[in-house]
Motif scaffolding. Structure first.
Motif, PDB file in Angstrom:
ATOM      1  N   LEU A   1       0.828  -1.316   0.083  1.00 57.01           N
ATOM      2  CA  LEU A   1      -0.009  -0.259   0.139  1.00 57.01           C
ATOM      3  C   LEU A   1       0.969   1.018   0.145  1.00 57.01           C
ATOM      4  CD1 LEU A   1      -2.954   1.247   0.276  1.00 57.01           C
ATOM      5  CD2 LEU A   1      -2.021   1.473   3.047  1.00 57.01           C
ATOM      6  N   VAL A   2       0.716   1.636  -0.985  1.00 51.38           N
ATOM      7  CA  VAL A   2       1.402   3.464  -1.037  1.00 51.38           C
ATOM      8  C   VAL A   2       0.832   4.370  -0.263  1.00 51.38           C
ATOM      9  CG1 VAL A   2       1.826   5.730  -2.708  1.00 51.38           C
ATOM     10  CG2 VAL A   2       2.335   2.554  -3.378  1.00 51.38           C
ATOM     11  N   ILE A   3       1.738   4.947   1.075  1.00 54.22           N
ATOM     12  CA  ILE A   3       0.731   6.227   1.774  1.00 54.22           C
ATOM     13  C   ILE A   3       1.397   7.371   0.771  1.00 54.22           C
ATOM     14  CG2 ILE A   3       1.332   6.868   4.077  1.00 54.22           C
ATOM     15  CD1 ILE A   3       0.366   3.669   3.496  1.00 54.22           C
ATOM     16  N   ALA A   4       1.012   8.003   0.880  1.00 60.22           N
ATOM     17  CA  ALA A   4       0.034   9.640   0.179  1.00 60.22           C
ATOM     18  C   ALA A   4       1.206  10.136   0.633  1.00 60.22           C
ATOM     19  CB  ALA A   4      -0.182   9.999  -0.844  1.00 60.22           C
ATOM     20  N   THR A   5       2.823   9.904   1.272  1.00 53.84           N
ATOM     21  CA  THR A   5       3.582  11.053   2.260  1.00 53.84           C
ATOM     22  C   THR A   5       4.990  11.262   1.854  1.00 53.84           C
ATOM     23  OG1 THR A   5       3.728  11.928   4.534  1.00 53.84           O
ATOM     24  CG2 THR A   5       3.885   9.499   4.048  1.00 53.84           C
ATOM     25  N   HIS A   6       5.238  12.062   2.317  1.00 52.03           N
ATOM     26  CA  HIS A   6       7.069  11.869   1.921  1.00 52.03           C
ATOM     27  C   HIS A   6       7.499  12.854   3.504  1.00 52.03           C
ATOM     28  CE1 HIS A   6       6.088  13.018  -2.272  1.00 52.03           C
ATOM     29  NE2 HIS A   6       7.364  13.313  -2.183  1.00 52.03           N
ATOM     30  N   ASN A   7       7.025  12.338   4.299  1.00 53.90           N
ATOM     31  CA  ASN A   7       6.851  12.428   6.047  1.00 53.90           C
ATOM     32  C   ASN A   7       7.383  11.071   6.762  1.00 53.90           C
ATOM     33  OD1 ASN A   7       7.052  12.472   8.566  1.00 53.90           O
ATOM     34  ND2 ASN A   7       5.563  14.529   8.306  1.00 53.90           N
TER      35      ASN A   7
ATOM     36  N   GLY B   1      -1.320  -7.129   7.555  1.00 53.06           N
ATOM     37  CA  GLY B   1      -0.574  -7.594   6.763  1.00 53.06           C
ATOM     38  C   GLY B   1      -0.075  -6.828   5.643  1.00 53.06           C
ATOM     39  N   VAL B   2      -0.351  -5.727   6.061  1.00 52.63           N
ATOM     40  CA  VAL B   2      -0.187  -4.907   4.727  1.00 52.63           C
ATOM     41  C   VAL B   2       1.132  -4.404   4.692  1.00 52.63           C
ATOM     42  CG1 VAL B   2      -0.779  -2.255   4.126  1.00 52.63           C
ATOM     43  CG2 VAL B   2      -2.550  -4.022   4.913  1.00 52.63           C
ATOM     44  N   LYS B   3       1.909  -3.889   3.398  1.00 53.08           N
ATOM     45  CA  LYS B   3       3.154  -3.272   3.875  1.00 53.08           C
ATOM     46  C   LYS B   3       2.856  -2.625   2.908  1.00 53.08           C
ATOM     47  CE  LYS B   3       7.747  -4.149   1.729  1.00 53.08           C
ATOM     48  NZ  LYS B   3       8.579  -4.571   0.425  1.00 53.08           N
ATOM     49  N   CYS B   4       3.125  -0.760   4.124  1.00 52.53           N
ATOM     50  CA  CYS B   4       3.010   0.364   3.628  1.00 52.53           C
ATOM     51  C   CYS B   4       4.631   1.003   2.898  1.00 52.53           C
ATOM     52  CB  CYS B   4       2.330   1.443   4.805  1.00 52.53           C
ATOM     53  SG  CYS B   4       1.522   0.827   5.738  1.00 52.53           S
ATOM     54  N   ILE B   5       4.634   1.574   1.892  1.00 51.10           N
ATOM     55  CA  ILE B   5       5.962   1.815   1.308  1.00 51.10           C
ATOM     56  C   ILE B   5       5.534   3.782   1.192  1.00 51.10           C
ATOM     57  CG2 ILE B   5       6.750   0.376  -0.211  1.00 51.10           C
ATOM     58  CD1 ILE B   5       5.544   0.482  -2.201  1.00 51.10           C
ATOM     59  N   SER B   6       6.406   4.448   1.165  1.00 54.57           N
ATOM     60  CA  SER B   6       6.009   5.974   1.037  1.00 54.57           C
ATOM     61  C   SER B   6       6.228   6.185  -0.837  1.00 54.57           C
ATOM     62  CB  SER B   6       6.595   6.964   1.814  1.00 54.57           C
ATOM     63  OG  SER B   6       7.750   7.042   1.757  1.00 54.57           O
ATOM     64  N   ALA B   7       5.446   7.180  -0.431  1.00 55.08           N
ATOM     65  CA  ALA B   7       5.263   7.856  -1.918  1.00 55.08           C
ATOM     66  C   ALA B   7       6.624   8.820  -2.626  1.00 55.08           C
ATOM     67  CB  ALA B   7       3.649   9.158  -2.511  1.00 55.08           C
ATOM     68  N   GLY B   8       7.448   9.319  -0.959  1.00 55.66           N
ATOM     69  CA  GLY B   8       8.368   9.529  -1.489  1.00 55.66           C
ATOM     70  C   GLY B   8       9.637   8.702  -1.478  1.00 55.66           C
ATOM     71  N   SER B   9       9.383   7.710  -0.895  1.00 54.52           N
ATOM     72  CA  SER B   9      10.706   6.622  -1.355  1.00 54.52           C
ATOM     73  C   SER B   9       9.827   5.507  -2.990  1.00 54.52           C
ATOM     74  CB  SER B   9      10.305   5.054  -0.411  1.00 54.52           C
ATOM     75  OG  SER B   9       9.136   4.456  -0.892  1.00 54.52           O
TER      76      SER B   9
ATOM     77  N   LYS C   1      -4.763  13.605  -2.911  1.00 52.67           N
ATOM     78  CA  LYS C   1      -3.062  12.653  -2.485  1.00 52.67           C
ATOM     79  C   LYS C   1      -3.171  11.322  -3.203  1.00 52.67           C
ATOM     80  CE  LYS C   1      -3.175  15.112   1.413  1.00 52.67           C
ATOM     81  NZ  LYS C   1      -3.011  15.650   2.606  1.00 52.67           N
ATOM     82  N   ALA C   2      -4.451  10.604  -2.661  1.00 55.31           N
ATOM     83  CA  ALA C   2      -4.319   8.752  -2.979  1.00 55.31           C
ATOM     84  C   ALA C   2      -4.866   8.859  -4.319  1.00 55.31           C
ATOM     85  CB  ALA C   2      -5.584   8.665  -1.747  1.00 55.31           C
ATOM     86  N   ARG C   3      -5.384   9.616  -5.165  1.00 55.29           N
ATOM     87  CA  ARG C   3      -5.678   9.429  -6.399  1.00 55.29           C
ATOM     88  C   ARG C   3      -4.195   9.234  -6.953  1.00 55.29           C
ATOM     89  NH1 ARG C   3     -11.524  12.222  -7.028  1.00 55.29           N
ATOM     90  NH2 ARG C   3     -12.751  10.681  -6.852  1.00 55.29           N
ATOM     91  N   ALA C   4      -3.781  10.896  -7.230  1.00 55.28           N
ATOM     92  CA  ALA C   4      -2.292  10.758  -7.204  1.00 55.28           C
ATOM     93  C   ALA C   4      -1.268  10.134  -7.252  1.00 55.28           C
ATOM     94  CB  ALA C   4      -1.820  12.344  -6.841  1.00 55.28           C
ATOM     95  N   ALA C   5      -0.863   9.309  -6.411  1.00 52.16           N
ATOM     96  CA  ALA C   5      -0.183   7.972  -5.916  1.00 52.16           C
ATOM     97  C   ALA C   5      -0.279   6.734  -6.151  1.00 52.16           C
ATOM     98  CB  ALA C   5      -0.182   8.057  -4.238  1.00 52.16           C
ATOM     99  N   ALA C   6      -1.958   6.696  -6.355  1.00 49.82           N
ATOM    100  CA  ALA C   6      -2.191   5.646  -7.285  1.00 49.82           C
ATOM    101  C   ALA C   6      -2.063   5.378  -8.373  1.00 49.82           C
ATOM    102  CB  ALA C   6      -4.078   5.035  -6.354  1.00 49.82           C
TER     103      ALA C   6
END
Length: 209
Positions: A10-16, A31-39, A59-64
């Motif tokens: 799951l992409v987390i729409a953040t650079h923080n 069981g969700v693996k989170c990765i940042s939009a920044g990474s 933010k969510a739509r742009a990241a998806a």
């Protein structure tokens, strides 16, 4: 029928990185693996919405769309009843330093003082009711989305009290409490906050908890 997130990335729409760590801890049990939009090197979209929901969805739509994965974004802020819901979506903007001050960081004491000054202008009997809001938006690359809204009602106090919080926490007293968010143990605060409310709704619908 509600779209289910399920396990996986799951992409987390953040650079923080701090926000990524906090959300990762909340979703790890499912069981969700989170990765940042920044990474992923994704750009931060302009938050042009007029509401928390609109900005979270932007933010969510742009990241998806950019990642091809499901994405989660949040937008949060403080609304003050006597100020017609302000600062609202501009909560962070009220803490911006001016360019000539050098430091690009946010001056939260200045922001708290701005709110208090506006309230005092309305008189000593002004309604000090306020609430923190959090909107979580889940979006998929095919355009589907879900929105979860959380709220923590309370009132504003002055002067600021406590050192455990951030943002407007030192002047916000949650309903039914006497301490400000900045005086409450962070673990306890996370259990009653607007973000906790929103995440409880998300996990209940997405994972059946």
């Amino acid at each position: 029928m509600t779209r289910r997130l399920g396990s996986g990335s799951l992409v987390i729409a953040t650079h923080n990185e701090g926000k990524l760590k906090e959300i990762s801890a909340l979703l790890e049990p499912y069981g969700v693996k989170c990765i940042s939009a920044g990474s992923l090197g994704l750009p931060e979209p302009a938050e042009t919405g007029k509401t928390f929901v609109e900005n979270a969805l932007i933010k969510a739509r742009a990241a998806a769309e950019a990642s091809g994965l499901a994405a989660l974004a949040d937008d949060s802020g403080l609304s003050v009843d006597a100020l017609d819901g302000r600062p609202g979506v501009y909560t962070a903007d009220w803490a911006e330093r001016q360019w000539f001050e050098g430091d690009p960081g946010r001056d939260w004491y200045m922001a708290m003082g701005k709110v208090e000054g506006m309230l005092q202008q309305l008189g000593t009997d002004v309604d000090r009711s306020a609430a923190f809001h959090c909107v979580l938006a889940l979006a998929w690359p095919n355009g589907e989305y879900e929105v979860y809204e959380g709220k923590c009602a309370g009132s504003l106090t002055w002067p600021p009290r406590g050192t455990l919080g951030f943002g407007y926490d030192p002047v916000f007293v949650p309903q039914g409490r006497e301490q400000t968010f900045a005086e409450i143990d962070p673990a306890e605060k996370h259990g009653i906050s607007h973000r906790a409310d929103a995440f409880a709704k998300l996990t209940a619908e997405q994972f059946g908890t």
